[in-house]
Design a protein around this motif. Structure first.
Motif, short mmCIF file in Angstrom:
data_model
loop_
_atom_site.label_atom_id
_atom_site.label_comp_id
_atom_site.label_asym_id
_atom_site.label_seq_id
_atom_site.Cartn_x
_atom_site.Cartn_y
_atom_site.Cartn_z
N ASN A 180 0.84 -1.04 -0.06
CA ASN A 180 0.05 0.05 -0.06
C ASN A 180 1.08 1.29 0.04
O ASN A 180 0.64 2.17 -0.78
CB ASN A 180 -0.96 -0.02 1.13
CG ASN A 180 -2.05 -1.28 1.28
OD1 ASN A 180 -2.00 -1.57 0.32
ND2 ASN A 180 -2.37 -1.35 2.38
N ASP A 183 2.44 2.16 -3.09
CA ASP A 183 1.56 2.74 -4.14
C ASP A 183 1.89 1.58 -5.31
O ASP A 183 1.69 2.27 -6.52
CB ASP A 183 1.72 3.99 -4.36
CG ASP A 183 0.58 4.44 -5.47
OD1 ASP A 183 -0.59 3.92 -5.33
OD2 ASP A 183 0.65 5.50 -6.20
N ASP A 185 1.68 -0.89 -8.50
CA ASP A 185 0.82 -1.40 -9.42
C ASP A 185 0.46 -2.62 -9.23
O ASP A 185 -0.62 -3.21 -9.95
CB ASP A 185 1.50 -1.18 -10.89
CG ASP A 185 1.82 0.29 -11.14
OD1 ASP A 185 1.06 1.51 -11.28
OD2 ASP A 185 3.07 0.79 -11.04
N ILE A 220 -10.34 -3.26 -5.20
CA ILE A 220 -9.06 -4.18 -5.82
C ILE A 220 -9.66 -5.57 -6.01
O ILE A 220 -8.67 -6.37 -6.88
CB ILE A 220 -7.87 -4.39 -4.98
CG1 ILE A 220 -8.19 -5.27 -3.47
CG2 ILE A 220 -7.22 -2.91 -4.39
CD1 ILE A 220 -7.09 -5.86 -2.80
N VAL A 267 -4.15 -2.22 -2.96
CA VAL A 267 -3.60 -2.29 -4.31
C VAL A 267 -3.72 -3.88 -4.80
O VAL A 267 -4.08 -4.81 -4.23
CB VAL A 267 -1.89 -1.90 -4.48
CG1 VAL A 267 -2.17 -0.54 -4.08
CG2 VAL A 267 -1.18 -2.78 -3.46
#
Length: 309
Positions: A180, A183, A185, A220, A267
């Protein structure tokens, strides 16, 4: 029962954590010939770690057959550095090597309960091991390092939740926060199962819909499923192994809502169970350096396909 946080379903007889630790350490000398040794680390660092000065992991713990000299495919890679301008340039991938080779030395710490949103679970576990003493924690580090090299060659920025550089852990909630905070991908958690003999194949664990306490996976679920589907397809193609014959109904996909590493992620994230260490046929594959390289290639191909979509 399997042995770790991502494997709570009854798929075979459970062995105690103490018995597993003994298997991992007290391997007959004859089984150690030609096997690669990975030292444990201890930097006495941040939250959840043991005090500085704890002994490092023993040098007699096995990780798998030694790589053949001169065989580049079977050489455990070291970090290669990001390749500027590759197809994954600007992308961040977090790789989460399941467990930690030093966990068995810190049972009181990893047994502590942490909040996973829906309930409280153990911080971490020792993971499983093959009958020959090949530990899951060593397997996951080896495959993860290979995966890092492949992704960096394509330009991705790759971060690890742990690289054998801490005495134990991190806890499952900290592993989720790592992705998290980066960040990321995409996040991929590398594991091997510990099920019954005859249970074979890989499967990808996807997050279920959870909204409770600090857990909210609604944003997510969709992208994580796409990531998982891409990885499953590429993993099968690269390794030549089939999806699990005991989980996922032949799809190689399994949805879970009881895993802290997924529940607390914000994520896209999946777990990859590369095979069953307790089945002799699967264990032989997992112990092969060339197969581990193909497993890493399959994950890299799946992640790249997802990120380039």
């Amino acid at each position: 029962m399997p042995y770790d946080e991502n494997q709570d379903r009854p798929t075979g007889p459970r062995r105690s954590r103490w018995a597993l630790a003994a298997v991992a350490v007290l391997v007959p000398a004859v089984a150690l010939a030609g096997w690669l040794v990975l030292p444990g680390g201890d930097d006495g660092g941040d939250g959840g770690r043991g005090a500085a000065g704890e002994p490092s992991a023993p040098a007699d713990v096995t990780t798998g057959p030694a790589d053949k000299p001169g065989d580049p495919e079977a050489t455990s890679p070291s970090p290669s550095g990001t390749s500027a301008g590759g197809p994954l340039a600007g992308r961040t991938v977090v790789v989460d090597p399941g467990h930690n080779p030093g966990n068995f030395r810190h049972t009181s710490e990893i047994n502590k309960l942490v909040d996973i949103g829906t309930n409280r679970k153990e911080c971490d576990t020792t993971g499983t091991a093959s009958n020959a003493g090949h530990r899951e924690a060593d397997f996951t580090l080896d495959v993860s390092r290979r995966l890092r090299t492949l992704l960096e060659k394509q330009g991705a920025r790759v971060e690890f939740t742990q690289d054998g550089d801490r005495p134990f852990g991190p806890c499952v909630d900290e592993r989720a926060r790592f992705g998290n905070n980066a960040d990321a991908d995409a996040v991929i958690s590398v594991h091997a199962d510990g099920s019954a003999v005859g249970n074979r194949g890989f499967h990808i664990i996807l997050p279920g819909r959870v909204k409770s306490g600090g857990a909210d996976t609604y944003r997510i679920v969709g992208p994580s499923r796409e990531l998982g589907e891409r990885v499953a397809e590429a993993f099968r193609s690269a390794t030549g192994t089939e999806p699990s014959n005991y989980i996922g109904g032949g799809t190689g996909l399994d949805v879970r809502d009881d895993l802290g590493g997924l529940n607390l992620s914000t994520v896209p994230k999946v777990f990859v169970e590369c095979g069953n260490m307790r089945d002799p046929k699967d264990a032989a594959l997992l112990a092969s350096a060339s197969w581990r390289q193909r497993a890493a290639q399959g994950m890299a191909d799946g992640i790249a396909g997802y990120l380039r979509r």
